[in-house]
Design a protein around this motif. Structure first.
Motif: not given
Length: 438
Positions: A346-374
């Motif tokens: 299906l088309p996305p229900p909300r606009p989604v932007r797609v880009r490449g990874l910035r290795l210095s950025e962080r993400i907090r995966p589902v279930g993790d208490a803290h963000s993690r460095e990619c």
């Protein structure tokens, strides 16, 4: 009908699966004209001819008409294929034409077909000498084989034991006409010089030299087969999926290591490396530290190392900068830089932007208490650096919410995954499953 004298010209036909054909590469020259005629006189039913129109000479159109007339007389169907030869090809115009010709001949084949070419003993002698002068190894000296695999079928050279003189005698006896390609007499081409000027004095001084060189090719083919068997055994011992273990390679002698790498690359469909490439692999790839990112390239191939794995792949294009795509509608997005395709039911229900990874950025995966460095997340997962930057990152509201197949945030799950929107990333990269589902 052919005389008794020439019943030996074509050996026994290779076995054909049901529905398979013999596909004759017909240039219109002496050799392919004789091959096609002799096979037709043998009464081969499943026989077709393919003529490749290169367009490299003004008379190319006349050659195609000549081949069509020959096939009409013999009652053999003919396919005409047009080749597009790119300027500036690394292989040069003749090499590029040869590669284009075989690509088109392969495309004309069906599963199980046998492609028949008119190479003969004189061609074999020339090939052995040319490869010897280029400093080739045993596999090169093996030159041409009578019957080899050639997907989607096999390649057959039924005239390989016949001298050019016997082929010409057959043509004259049968009253055949053929085309003389002026390129075959042009001294700028090494093979033409060898044929017209290099070999004749050797033949006069050493009668039977063509047969001896052909015997050398057969002996080299036997040796090459033994080397391939040894390489297959070594591969079974140190293969790591589609890659090779670096520590396993370093445990082998130099000769066995080079033999295995050459065999492995050919099995993967890459051009075989030259001796200098093999030496550079030892120094620059295998000798590099486990935390480095060494790269060695030659036309059509890249070798990379990550930890204890040696990877071979087609050259990767540069990674595009910035935003790759704005996904607001539709169910499929083609990513730039050969980074694959994103698709969903299906088309996305909300606009989604797609880009490449910035290795210095962080993400907090589902279930993790803290963000993690990619960067550390990818290291833990063992994903090579050249793949990390090609994995699409999906954003909502300018915030990274999902790294395809790697991690998603609670916000992504609540805003899109909870609405049943799920997608796939299809790619060609070894080391990652395809498709990757998020």
């Amino acid at each position: 009908m052919a005389s008794r004298r020439y019943t030996h010209l074509i050996p026994a036909l290779p076995a054909l699966p049901t529905g398979a054909r013999i596909v004759v590469a017909c240039s219109g020259g002496l050799d392919s004209t004789v091959l096609l005629h002799a096979l037709a006189m043998r009464g081969v039913d499943a026989l077709i001819a393919v003529h490749v129109h290169h367009g490299l000479q003004a008379a190319a159109g006349d050659w195609a008409q000549h081949c069509q007339a020959l096939c009409d007389r013999l009652g053999v169907p003919m396919q005409l294929r047009h080749a597009a030869i790119a300027d500036g090809d690394d292989a040069g115009p003749e090499g590029a034409a040869r590669e284009a010709r075989y690509a088109l001949l392969r495309a004309a084949m069906q599963p199980g077909d046998v492609l028949a070419t008119a190479h003969h003993r004189d061609d074999q002698a020339e090939t052995v000498l040319l490869r010897l002068l280029r400093g080739t190894g045993v596999h090169g000296l093996a030159a041409m084989r009578p019957l080899t695999d050639f997907a989607p079928g096999r390649l057959w050279r039924p005239l390989l034991d016949q001298p050019r003189a016997a082929i010409r005698d057959y043509a004259l006896q049968q009253g055949l006409t053929w085309i003389d390609d002026p390129h075959n007499r042009h001294l700028r081409y090494t093979r033409s010089w060898l044929r017209g000027h290099g070999l004749p004095p050797w033949r006069e001084r050493f009668p039977g030299i063509d047969e001896r060189l052909a015997r050398t090719a057969r002996l080299a083919a036997d040796a090459a087969e033994l080397l391939d068997e040894r390489a297959a055994e070594d591969h079974a011992a140190i293969a790591a999926g589609s890659e090779l273990s670096v520590s396993g390679l370093l445990a082998l002698s130099v000769a066995r290591r080079h033999n295995l790498v050459r065999w492995w690359l050919q099995q993967r469909g890459f051009r075989p490396p030259f001796a200098e490439h093999l030496d550079r692999i030892d120094r620059e790839i295998l000798g590099a530290g486990p935390e480095t990112e060494p790269l060695l390239q030659w036309p059509g191939c890249e070798l990379r190392r990550y930890r204890d794995r040696l990877h071979a792949m087609a050259p990767l294009p540069p990674v595009p900068d910035g935003v790759w795509a704005e996904w607001t509608s539709g169910t499929r997005i083609e990513l730039p830089g050969d980074c694959g395709v994103l698709e969903a039911d299906l088309p996305p229900p909300r606009p989604v932007r797609v880009r490449g990874l910035r290795l210095s950025e962080r993400i907090r995966p589902v279930g993790d208490a803290h963000s993690r460095e990619c960067r550390k997340l990818f290291q833990q997962l063992g994903i090579p650096p050249w793949l990390r930057v090609r994995i699409p990152v999906l954003e909502l509201d300018d915030d990274a919410r999902c790294i395809a197949g790697i991690a998603m945030t609670a916000q992504w799950r609540e805003s899109l995954a909870a609405q049943g929107w799920q997608g796939r990333w299809r790619h060609r990269f070894a080391g990652l499953a395809s498709p990757v589902v998020w």
